[in-house]
Design a protein around this motif. Structure first.
Motif, mmCIF file in Angstrom:
data_model
loop_
_atom_site.group_PDB
_atom_site.id
_atom_site.type_symbol
_atom_site.label_atom_id
_atom_site.label_comp_id
_atom_site.label_asym_id
_atom_site.label_seq_id
_atom_site.Cartn_x
_atom_site.Cartn_y
_atom_site.Cartn_z
ATOM 1 N N ASP A 1 0.768 -1.649 -0.202
ATOM 2 C CA ASP A 1 0.122 -0.369 -0.095
ATOM 3 C C ASP A 1 0.865 0.921 -0.295
ATOM 4 O O ASP A 1 1.671 1.374 0.291
ATOM 5 C CB ASP A 1 -0.712 0.083 1.018
ATOM 6 N N GLY A 2 0.325 2.766 -0.601
ATOM 7 C CA GLY A 2 0.705 3.625 -0.173
ATOM 8 C C GLY A 2 1.809 4.120 -1.900
ATOM 9 O O GLY A 2 2.506 4.775 -1.576
ATOM 10 N N TYR A 3 2.191 2.827 -2.549
ATOM 11 C CA TYR A 3 3.437 2.768 -3.605
ATOM 12 C C TYR A 3 2.481 3.443 -5.146
ATOM 13 O O TYR A 3 3.649 4.057 -5.578
ATOM 14 C CB TYR A 3 3.992 1.638 -3.891
ATOM 15 N N PHE A 4 1.297 3.875 -4.952
ATOM 16 C CA PHE A 4 0.970 3.714 -6.396
ATOM 17 C C PHE A 4 1.304 5.265 -6.641
ATOM 18 O O PHE A 4 0.879 5.615 -5.568
ATOM 19 C CB PHE A 4 0.078 3.220 -6.667
ATOM 20 N N THR A 5 2.085 5.850 -7.915
ATOM 21 C CA THR A 5 1.783 7.383 -8.314
ATOM 22 C C THR A 5 1.714 7.533 -9.730
ATOM 23 O O THR A 5 1.901 6.566 -10.644
ATOM 24 C CB THR A 5 2.858 7.539 -7.874
ATOM 25 N N SER A 6 1.352 9.456 -9.530
ATOM 26 C CA SER A 6 1.247 8.993 -11.077
ATOM 27 C C SER A 6 2.344 8.887 -11.886
ATOM 28 O O SER A 6 3.058 8.762 -13.481
ATOM 29 C CB SER A 6 0.745 10.989 -11.370
ATOM 30 N N ASP A 7 3.731 8.705 -11.923
ATOM 31 C CA ASP A 7 5.102 8.454 -12.576
ATOM 32 C C ASP A 7 4.364 6.782 -12.979
ATOM 33 O O ASP A 7 5.671 6.928 -14.381
ATOM 34 C CB ASP A 7 5.491 7.830 -11.805
ATOM 35 N N TYR A 8 3.264 6.255 -12.619
ATOM 36 C CA TYR A 8 3.315 4.803 -13.795
ATOM 37 C C TYR A 8 2.153 4.433 -13.569
ATOM 38 O O TYR A 8 1.462 5.312 -13.037
ATOM 39 C CB TYR A 8 4.445 3.563 -12.575
ATOM 40 N N GLU A 9 2.263 4.140 -15.100
ATOM 41 C CA GLU A 9 1.037 3.290 -15.505
ATOM 42 C C GLU A 9 0.390 1.917 -14.857
ATOM 43 O O GLU A 9 -0.796 2.017 -14.863
ATOM 44 C CB GLU A 9 0.745 3.613 -17.030
ATOM 45 N N TYR A 10 1.318 1.150 -14.361
ATOM 46 C CA TYR A 10 0.996 -0.259 -14.142
ATOM 47 C C TYR A 10 1.399 -0.984 -13.354
ATOM 48 O O TYR A 10 2.842 -0.448 -13.776
ATOM 49 C CB TYR A 10 -0.158 -1.326 -15.273
ATOM 50 N N TYR A 11 1.746 -1.578 -12.867
ATOM 51 C CA TYR A 11 2.250 -2.207 -11.174
ATOM 52 C C TYR A 11 2.599 -3.519 -11.833
ATOM 53 O O TYR A 11 1.188 -4.807 -11.846
ATOM 54 C CB TYR A 11 1.433 -1.895 -10.316
ATOM 55 N N THR A 12 3.520 -4.255 -12.133
ATOM 56 C CA THR A 12 3.850 -5.642 -11.255
ATOM 57 C C THR A 12 4.000 -6.197 -10.416
ATOM 58 O O THR A 12 4.945 -5.358 -9.440
ATOM 59 C CB THR A 12 4.592 -6.373 -12.193
ATOM 60 N N ILE A 13 3.593 -6.892 -9.275
ATOM 61 C CA ILE A 13 4.046 -7.803 -7.794
ATOM 62 C C ILE A 13 4.813 -9.389 -8.342
ATOM 63 O O ILE A 13 4.007 -10.250 -8.093
ATOM 64 C CB ILE A 13 2.656 -7.783 -6.841
ATOM 65 N N LYS A 14 5.348 -9.758 -7.945
ATOM 66 C CA LYS A 14 6.433 -11.320 -8.419
ATOM 67 C C LYS A 14 6.285 -11.643 -6.678
ATOM 68 O O LYS A 14 6.914 -11.054 -6.037
ATOM 69 C CB LYS A 14 7.359 -10.915 -8.673
ATOM 70 N N PHE A 15 5.579 -12.125 -6.277
ATOM 71 C CA PHE A 15 5.390 -12.894 -4.992
ATOM 72 C C PHE A 15 5.885 -14.156 -4.917
ATOM 73 O O PHE A 15 6.060 -15.309 -5.937
ATOM 74 C CB PHE A 15 4.404 -12.831 -4.389
ATOM 75 N N ARG A 16 6.611 -15.214 -4.225
ATOM 76 C CA ARG A 16 7.420 -15.777 -3.385
ATOM 77 C C ARG A 16 7.333 -17.076 -2.205
ATOM 78 O O ARG A 16 7.063 -16.105 -1.621
ATOM 79 C CB ARG A 16 8.598 -15.760 -4.676
ATOM 80 N N GLY A 17 7.145 -17.834 -2.292
ATOM 81 C CA GLY A 17 7.695 -18.159 -0.662
ATOM 82 C C GLY A 17 6.197 -18.412 0.022
ATOM 83 O O GLY A 17 6.757 -18.177 1.315
ATOM 84 N N ILE A 18 4.877 -18.060 -0.568
ATOM 85 C CA ILE A 18 3.784 -18.469 0.229
ATOM 86 C C ILE A 18 3.778 -19.205 0.791
ATOM 87 O O ILE A 18 3.366 -20.428 0.397
ATOM 88 C CB ILE A 18 2.753 -17.196 -0.597
ATOM 89 N N GLY B 1 9.049 -24.885 -1.763
ATOM 90 C CA GLY B 1 8.924 -23.765 -1.872
ATOM 91 C C GLY B 1 7.442 -22.555 -1.937
ATOM 92 O O GLY B 1 8.012 -21.780 -2.486
ATOM 93 N N GLY B 2 6.633 -23.537 -1.361
ATOM 94 C CA GLY B 2 5.131 -22.775 -1.243
ATOM 95 C C GLY B 2 4.628 -22.487 -2.431
ATOM 96 O O GLY B 2 5.857 -22.179 -3.529
ATOM 97 N N ALA B 3 3.617 -21.208 -2.208
ATOM 98 C CA ALA B 3 3.397 -20.935 -4.195
ATOM 99 C C ALA B 3 3.781 -19.454 -4.086
ATOM 100 O O ALA B 3 4.724 -18.302 -3.609
ATOM 101 C CB ALA B 3 1.402 -19.960 -2.892
ATOM 102 N N CYS B 4 3.717 -18.877 -5.785
ATOM 103 C CA CYS B 4 4.079 -18.220 -6.237
ATOM 104 C C CYS B 4 3.341 -17.568 -7.575
ATOM 105 O O CYS B 4 2.775 -18.242 -7.791
ATOM 106 C CB CYS B 4 5.480 -18.517 -6.664
ATOM 107 N N GLY B 5 3.981 -16.494 -7.823
ATOM 108 C CA GLY B 5 3.091 -15.921 -8.368
ATOM 109 C C GLY B 5 3.079 -14.742 -9.394
ATOM 110 O O GLY B 5 4.214 -14.070 -8.403
ATOM 111 N N SER B 6 2.454 -13.438 -10.146
ATOM 112 C CA SER B 6 2.164 -12.359 -9.619
ATOM 113 C C SER B 6 0.472 -11.901 -10.671
ATOM 114 O O SER B 6 0.264 -12.786 -10.790
ATOM 115 C CB SER B 6 3.030 -12.132 -11.169
ATOM 116 N N VAL B 7 0.943 -10.182 -9.911
ATOM 117 C CA VAL B 7 -0.045 -10.094 -10.051
ATOM 118 C C VAL B 7 0.120 -8.592 -11.016
ATOM 119 O O VAL B 7 0.848 -7.907 -10.752
ATOM 120 C CB VAL B 7 -0.949 -9.415 -8.664
ATOM 121 N N GLU B 8 -0.506 -8.119 -12.245
ATOM 122 C CA GLU B 8 -0.766 -7.232 -12.618
ATOM 123 C C GLU B 8 -1.833 -6.098 -12.545
ATOM 124 O O GLU B 8 -3.153 -6.179 -12.433
ATOM 125 C CB GLU B 8 -0.012 -7.515 -14.307
#
Length: 214
Positions: A57-74, A143-150
């Motif tokens: 939370d709190g990382y979205f700014t007008s500098d970027y149009e979209y974002y990717t979260i890479k997650f691992r070891g869940i 290894g846990g779950a892994c993935g990404s969210v755009e």
């Protein structure tokens, strides 16, 4: 750490830079240290070893149009759980029925004849179910779950926020599932972040890296 170089005027000395600088050469042969510029920027690297929710939370700014979260070891701290997501608006989670999704599921175990592919869709509900199929393993060594969210255009308050997600997991040591889906947050308001959580348990581990794309 300084550099000696020769330009059109003779021998020059370039003092060593601060961290994370790139050496640049101009058309006149003058060297300088400049900040690294890229259209893809790592904004945050986050992790947790406990907690009922995990917020980015709190990382979205007008500098970027979209974002990717890479997650691992869940992993969750107990069995019987699937992972879900909701948006944060102004730092607060929105539990309204604004969420819809369509998802595909692939499953296999160590017996090839048990492979199958399925799909699911959801009308308006109060969350996105990121992990379809069987429950995630709690064994860290697997290894846990892994993935990404755009996340696309999250600060645009005149249209819905959309996401595309991929989620792979080990289930009970011999089973594996892979979910890929498209979700909409059907409210015309800006979002400040995203929250991940399990059905009814806590995270045992999660690691995530957030990237911004210009």
């Amino acid at each position: 750490g300084d550099i000696l170089y020769r330009d059109g005027s003779g021998l020059q000395r370039l003092a060593k830079p601060a961290s994370n600088k790139m050496l640049q050469n101009t058309s006149g042969g003058v060297l300088s240290w400049e900040s690294v510029s890229s259209d893809v920027v790592k904004l945050a690297e986050l992790s947790a070893t406990s907690g009922a929710t995990f917020d980015i939370d709190g990382y979205f700014t007008s500098d970027y149009e979209y974002y990717t979260i890479k997650f691992r070891g869940i992993t969750a701290s107990a069995t019987g759980n699937h992972m879900y997501a909701r948006v944060l608006v102004g730092g607060s989670v929105d539990t309204s029925s604004y969420y819809a999704r369509v998802a595909g599921l692939q499953y296999t175990d160590h017996t090839p004849s048990n492979n199958y592919t399925n799909y699911g869709s959801g009308s308006l509900t109060d969350d996105w179910r990121i992990g379809e199929g069987d429950i995630s393993s709690t064994v860290v060594a697997e290894g846990g779950a892994c993935g990404s969210v755009e996340i696309f255009d999250p600060l645009n308050a005149s249209k819905w926020t959309t996401i595309i997600y991929k989620f792979g997991q080990e289930c009970d040591n011999t089973e594996k599932t892979f979910t890929h889906g498209f979700g909409t947050y059907e409210a015309t308001q800006a979002i400040s972040g995203i929250r991940f959580y399990w059905d009814s348990d806590n995270f045992a581990s999660i690691n995530a890296t957030l990237y911004g794309y210009k």
